[in-house]
Write a protein that holds these residues in place. Structure first.
Motif, PDB file in Angstrom:
ATOM      1  N   PRO A 181      -5.698  -9.977   0.595  1.00 29.03           N
ATOM      2  CA  PRO A 181      -4.415  -9.961  -0.123  1.00 29.03           C
ATOM      3  C   PRO A 181      -3.735  -8.597   0.018  1.00 29.03           C
ATOM      4  CG  PRO A 181      -6.269  -9.820  -1.658  1.00 29.03           C
ATOM      5  CD  PRO A 181      -6.854 -10.092  -0.301  1.00 29.03           C
ATOM      6  N   SER A 182      -2.407  -8.595  -0.097  1.00 21.14           N
ATOM      7  CA  SER A 182      -1.646  -7.356   0.104  1.00 21.14           C
ATOM      8  C   SER A 182      -1.850  -6.401  -1.064  1.00 21.14           C
ATOM      9  CB  SER A 182      -0.160  -7.675   0.253  1.00 21.14           C
ATOM     10  OG  SER A 182       0.056  -8.340   1.470  1.00 21.14           O
ATOM     11  N   GLY A 183      -2.000  -5.106  -0.733  1.00 22.09           N
ATOM     12  CA  GLY A 183      -2.099  -4.082  -1.759  1.00 22.09           C
ATOM     13  C   GLY A 183      -3.301  -3.190  -1.564  1.00 22.09           C
ATOM     14  N   VAL A 184      -3.152  -1.908  -1.939  1.00 20.37           N
ATOM     15  CA  VAL A 184      -4.231  -0.918  -1.805  1.00 20.37           C
ATOM     16  C   VAL A 184      -4.306  -0.065  -3.081  1.00 20.37           C
ATOM     17  CG1 VAL A 184      -4.127  -0.830   0.717  1.00 20.37           C
ATOM     18  CG2 VAL A 184      -2.695   0.722  -0.610  1.00 20.37           C
ATOM     19  N   PRO A 185      -5.525   0.400  -3.451  1.00 17.53           N
ATOM     20  CA  PRO A 185      -5.683   1.196  -4.674  1.00 17.53           C
ATOM     21  C   PRO A 185      -5.463   2.686  -4.412  1.00 17.53           C
ATOM     22  CG  PRO A 185      -7.835   0.726  -3.736  1.00 17.53           C
ATOM     23  CD  PRO A 185      -6.827   0.128  -2.796  1.00 17.53           C
ATOM     24  N   LEU A 186      -4.667   3.344  -5.244  1.00 16.83           N
ATOM     25  CA  LEU A 186      -4.295   4.730  -4.941  1.00 16.83           C
ATOM     26  C   LEU A 186      -4.297   5.685  -6.137  1.00 16.83           C
ATOM     27  CD1 LEU A 186      -1.481   3.715  -2.515  1.00 16.83           C
ATOM     28  CD2 LEU A 186      -3.258   5.333  -1.886  1.00 16.83           C
ATOM     29  N   LEU A 187      -4.695   5.216  -7.316  1.00 17.50           N
ATOM     30  CA  LEU A 187      -4.625   6.126  -8.466  1.00 17.50           C
ATOM     31  C   LEU A 187      -5.577   7.311  -8.323  1.00 17.50           C
ATOM     32  CD1 LEU A 187      -4.225   3.806 -11.599  1.00 17.50           C
ATOM     33  CD2 LEU A 187      -2.671   5.635 -10.855  1.00 17.50           C
ATOM     34  N   ASP A 188      -6.795   7.071  -7.854  1.00 16.54           N
ATOM     35  CA  ASP A 188      -7.800   8.140  -7.776  1.00 16.54           C
ATOM     36  C   ASP A 188      -7.355   9.324  -6.923  1.00 16.54           C
ATOM     37  OD1 ASP A 188     -10.620   7.332  -8.998  1.00 16.54           O
ATOM     38  OD2 ASP A 188      -9.796   5.501  -8.127  1.00 16.54           O
ATOM     39  N   HIS A 206       1.275  -9.451  10.193  1.00 15.19           N
ATOM     40  CA  HIS A 206       1.874  -9.155   8.885  1.00 15.19           C
ATOM     41  C   HIS A 206       3.099  -8.243   9.030  1.00 15.19           C
ATOM     42  CE1 HIS A 206       1.911  -8.700   4.553  1.00 15.19           C
ATOM     43  NE2 HIS A 206       1.880  -7.387   4.654  1.00 15.19           N
ATOM     44  N   GLU A 207       2.972  -7.215   9.864  1.00 15.65           N
ATOM     45  CA  GLU A 207       4.064  -6.247  10.020  1.00 15.65           C
ATOM     46  C   GLU A 207       5.307  -6.929  10.595  1.00 15.65           C
ATOM     47  OE1 GLU A 207       0.884  -5.547  10.755  1.00 15.65           O
ATOM     48  OE2 GLU A 207       0.563  -4.026   9.218  1.00 15.65           O
ATOM     49  N   ALA A 208       5.089  -7.795  11.601  1.00 19.88           N
ATOM     50  CA  ALA A 208       6.234  -8.461  12.246  1.00 19.88           C
ATOM     51  C   ALA A 208       6.890  -9.476  11.303  1.00 19.88           C
ATOM     52  CB  ALA A 208       5.766  -9.160  13.527  1.00 19.88           C
ATOM     53  N   GLN A 229      -7.362   5.336  13.343  1.00 21.43           N
ATOM     54  CA  GLN A 229      -8.391   6.369  13.181  1.00 21.43           C
ATOM     55  C   GLN A 229      -9.007   6.372  11.774  1.00 21.43           C
ATOM     56  OE1 GLN A 229      -6.297  10.429  12.903  1.00 21.43           O
ATOM     57  NE2 GLN A 229      -4.789   9.180  13.990  1.00 21.43           N
ATOM     58  N   PHE A 230      -8.543   5.489  10.876  1.00 27.75           N
ATOM     59  CA  PHE A 230      -9.053   5.527   9.495  1.00 27.75           C
ATOM     60  C   PHE A 230     -10.042   4.397   9.225  1.00 27.75           C
ATOM     61  CE2 PHE A 230      -4.977   7.703   9.499  1.00 27.75           C
ATOM     62  CZ  PHE A 230      -5.381   8.937   9.007  1.00 27.75           C
ATOM     63  N   ALA A 231     -11.077   4.751   8.455  1.00 24.04           N
ATOM     64  CA  ALA A 231     -12.175   3.815   8.205  1.00 24.04           C
ATOM     65  C   ALA A 231     -11.686   2.495   7.619  1.00 24.04           C
ATOM     66  CB  ALA A 231     -13.175   4.476   7.245  1.00 24.04           C
ATOM     67  N   ARG A 232     -10.691   2.552   6.746  1.00 23.67           N
ATOM     68  CA  ARG A 232     -10.244   1.342   6.039  1.00 23.67           C
ATOM     69  C   ARG A 232      -9.034   0.691   6.709  1.00 23.67           C
ATOM     70  NH1 ARG A 232     -14.325  -0.856   3.095  1.00 23.67           N
ATOM     71  NH2 ARG A 232     -15.050   0.513   1.430  1.00 23.67           N
ATOM     72  N   ASN A 233      -8.842   0.945   7.988  1.00 27.05           N
ATOM     73  CA  ASN A 233      -7.697   0.361   8.703  1.00 27.05           C
ATOM     74  C   ASN A 233      -7.513  -1.140   8.455  1.00 27.05           C
ATOM     75  OD1 ASN A 233      -5.632  -0.234  10.495  1.00 27.05           O
ATOM     76  ND2 ASN A 233      -7.000  -0.247  12.274  1.00 27.05           N
ATOM     77  N   PRO A 234      -8.582  -1.962   8.542  1.00 26.70           N
ATOM     78  CA  PRO A 234      -8.357  -3.410   8.344  1.00 26.70           C
ATOM     79  C   PRO A 234      -7.813  -3.754   6.959  1.00 26.70           C
ATOM     80  CG  PRO A 234     -10.553  -2.980   9.236  1.00 26.70           C
ATOM     81  CD  PRO A 234      -9.982  -1.651   8.863  1.00 26.70           C
ATOM     82  N   PHE A 235      -8.016  -2.870   5.998  1.00 27.96           N
ATOM     83  CA  PHE A 235      -7.564  -3.149   4.623  1.00 27.96           C
ATOM     84  C   PHE A 235      -6.127  -2.660   4.376  1.00 27.96           C
ATOM     85  CE2 PHE A 235     -11.998  -3.129   2.326  1.00 27.96           C
ATOM     86  CZ  PHE A 235     -12.444  -4.104   3.210  1.00 27.96           C
ATOM     87  N   LEU A 236      -5.508  -2.007   5.381  1.00 22.57           N
ATOM     88  CA  LEU A 236      -4.191  -1.392   5.154  1.00 22.57           C
ATOM     89  C   LEU A 236      -3.070  -2.423   5.259  1.00 22.57           C
ATOM     90  CD1 LEU A 236      -4.646   1.991   7.085  1.00 22.57           C
ATOM     91  CD2 LEU A 236      -4.820   1.571   4.618  1.00 22.57           C
ATOM     92  N   LYS A 237      -3.178  -3.447   4.435  1.00 22.41           N
ATOM     93  CA  LYS A 237      -2.176  -4.511   4.399  1.00 22.41           C
ATOM     94  C   LYS A 237      -1.509  -4.506   3.020  1.00 22.41           C
ATOM     95  CE  LYS A 237      -1.751  -9.522   4.496  1.00 22.41           C
ATOM     96  NZ  LYS A 237      -2.534 -10.651   3.980  1.00 22.41           N
ATOM     97  N   MET A 238      -0.188  -4.367   3.021  1.00 24.92           N
ATOM     98  CA  MET A 238       0.547  -4.323   1.752  1.00 24.92           C
ATOM     99  C   MET A 238       1.982  -4.765   2.002  1.00 24.92           C
ATOM    100  SD  MET A 238       0.623  -1.304   3.478  1.00 24.92           S
ATOM    101  CE  MET A 238      -0.882  -0.448   3.068  1.00 24.92           C
ATOM    102  N   PRO A 258       2.290   6.863  -1.355  1.00 31.03           N
ATOM    103  CA  PRO A 258       1.428   7.628  -0.438  1.00 31.03           C
ATOM    104  C   PRO A 258       1.154   6.885   0.874  1.00 31.03           C
ATOM    105  CG  PRO A 258       0.607   7.806  -2.679  1.00 31.03           C
ATOM    106  CD  PRO A 258       1.731   6.791  -2.720  1.00 31.03           C
ATOM    107  N   HIS A 259       0.932   5.550   0.808  1.00 28.20           N
ATOM    108  CA  HIS A 259       0.552   4.876   2.066  1.00 28.20           C
ATOM    109  C   HIS A 259       1.697   4.847   3.073  1.00 28.20           C
ATOM    110  CE1 HIS A 259       1.279   1.825  -1.115  1.00 28.20           C
ATOM    111  NE2 HIS A 259       1.989   1.178  -0.216  1.00 28.20           N
ATOM    112  N   HIS A 260       2.945   4.657   2.608  1.00 29.01           N
ATOM    113  CA  HIS A 260       4.056   4.651   3.568  1.00 29.01           C
ATOM    114  C   HIS A 260       4.377   6.055   4.089  1.00 29.01           C
ATOM    115  CE1 HIS A 260       5.142   0.670   1.544  1.00 29.01           C
ATOM    116  NE2 HIS A 260       4.903   0.372   2.810  1.00 29.01           N
ATOM    117  N   LEU A 261       3.966   7.088   3.335  1.00 27.87           N
ATOM    118  CA  LEU A 261       4.208   8.466   3.783  1.00 27.87           C
ATOM    119  C   LEU A 261       3.092   8.985   4.689  1.00 27.87           C
ATOM    120  CD1 LEU A 261       5.407   9.956   0.354  1.00 27.87           C
ATOM    121  CD2 LEU A 261       6.846   9.511   2.362  1.00 27.87           C
TER     122      LEU A 261
END
Ligand SMILES: [Zn+2]
Length: 411
Positions: free
Chosen positions: A307-314, A180-182, A256-265, A244-247
């Motif tokens: 699918p791309s995207g992560v939840p960040l409001l909380d 995805h990144e490439a 090192q993060f539990a949700r690494n596989p979900f970090l697709k956006m 927040p995710h790009h920063l």
């Protein structure tokens, strides 16, 4: 309602004082000598409510999120004003198509505004916020090439267009890339930002660049900002935001993060050095807004097609405390998480001043927060920050003069 404690705003504080909220709006601020309904202590800071101008609240996909759960997630994170993107199953492209959405949020304690979509053949409709997707991110609102884009945006003179900047032609050429990144490199974003700035100059519209994910475009963006006409609220004609995710996350640290596989956006995470430069730019005040791009997908969806995207409001407020730990002052954060996005929203939000909406957010340094999914209010039920410990947590959010703790009303 009288709230007392250490107040901070982009233009004053932190200093001890009281805020009186009447009929949903701030009536008075200062040493009022009143008996407080809510008295905060040392180690707690009262911000104007945070303003998030980039969220996807998913009308039409209510198994992911709905306006009620999104409102709870926002209140849990101290966000009291948010703007919702138009990539719904039926994207709103006229003011008239928004009336459904506007009715649905009318009684909610947070201020929710909406973008209308810009796609092949659309025309401005007297609305305040428009969103154009340059890349193949969303079905009917997708432009196939720069000519089609130019043909449409030439009609948007003096409007404010928010643009998702990734060059569609480059993405097409890289469709077979190994990951995805490439397949969505920094160059595709830089190229698209140059194109968007050129169009804004040529056709006289104001530009908001969504989710900047690299720092190489900053010299070009800052030059364009200097030469742009401010809007009626005094906001520069060219502005941009970071998430927040790009920063926070990058190719090296993500493991090192539990949700690494979900970090697709989209745009994707970048290298450690790119992230470091983006963060440095944010800390120096060179990026106007902190916006989440809150994009809830369920755990099942992220575990399958992802699918791309992560939840960040909380986690908005706790992420503000992390930025303070990186060296940014509370007042600077009031500028980039409250005042400037507040001006963009066009509502009386983002300041602690009489006449502004009765929104306040209390960040509490006596409560570091190790994020757990069960403590998030988004319907999708997870957070990219699970397991991360933040220095502070939102203890209370006051929205339209109503008191909320961890997203739920205190009665
Ligand atoms: Zn988005």
């Amino acid at each position: 309602m009288i709230v007392e404690g250490r107040l901070v705003d982009a233009h004053f504080g932190p200093r001890w004082g009281q805020v009186e909220i009447r009929d949903g709006n701030i009536a008075r601020v200062g040493n009022l000598g009143m008996r407080p309904d809510l008295k905060l202590g040392e180690g707690q800071l009262i911000f104007p409510g945070f303003v998030d101008v980039h969220t996807h609240l998913r009308q039409g996909d209510e198994h992911k999120e709905d306006f009620t759960t999104a409102t709870r997630a926002a209140l849990n994170g101290g966000v009291t004003c948010l703007l919702d993107m138009p990539n719904n199953p039926i994207p709103p492209v006229t003011q008239k198509m928004l009336s459904d959405k506007e009715r649905a949020v009318a009684e909610l304690p947070v201020d929710i505004g909406f973008y209308v979509g810009v796609g092949p053949g659309t025309k401005p409709s007297g609305h305040r916020h428009y969103k154009a997707f340059m890349g193949p991110s969303i079905g009917p609102l997708f432009f196939h090439d720069d000519a089609e884009l130019a043909e449409t945006v030439q009609h948007y003179q003096n409007c404010r267009l928010t643009m998702h900047c990734e060059d569609p032609e480059m993405l097409r050429q890289l469709a077979e890339a190994p990951n995805h990144e490439a397949s969505r490199p920094e160059k595709a974003e830089q190229q698209a930002i140059s194109t968007a700035l050129g169009l804004a100059r040529r056709y006289g519209f104001r530009l908001h660049v969504a989710h900047l994910s690299q720092a190489d475009s900053l010299p070009e963006l800052m030059a364009a900002e200097r030469h742009s006409w401010p809007d009626a609220n005094g906001l520069p004609g060219v502005v941009w935001e970071a998430t927040p995710h790009h920063l926070f996350f990058d190719w090296d640290n993500r493991k090192q993060f539990a949700r690494n596989p979900f970090l697709k956006m989209n745009p994707p995470l970048r290298s450690a050095s790119t992230r470091a430069r983006l963060l440095e730019a944010f800390l120096s005040g060179a990026i106007h807004f902190l916006s989440t791009d809150h994009a809830p997908h369920t755990v099942d969806e992220k575990s399958g097609p992802n699918p791309s995207g992560v939840p960040l409001l909380d986690t908005y407020g706790s992420f503000v405390s992390w930025l303070m730990a990186q060296g940014m002052s509370a007042r600077q954060l009031c500028r980039h998480a409250c005042e400037l996005p507040g001006l963009f929203s066009g509502r009386k939000v983002g300041r602690i001043l009489p006449g502004y909406r009765g929104h306040l957010t209390v960040l509490d340094w006596n409560q570091p927060w190790t994020v757990r999914a069960e403590e998030c209010r988004t319907k999708c039920g997870w957070s990219p920050f699970e397991g991360v410990t933040f220095p502070a947590r939102v203890a209370y959010t006051i929205a339209s003069g109503r008191l909320f703790r961890h997203g739920l009303e205190v009665t």
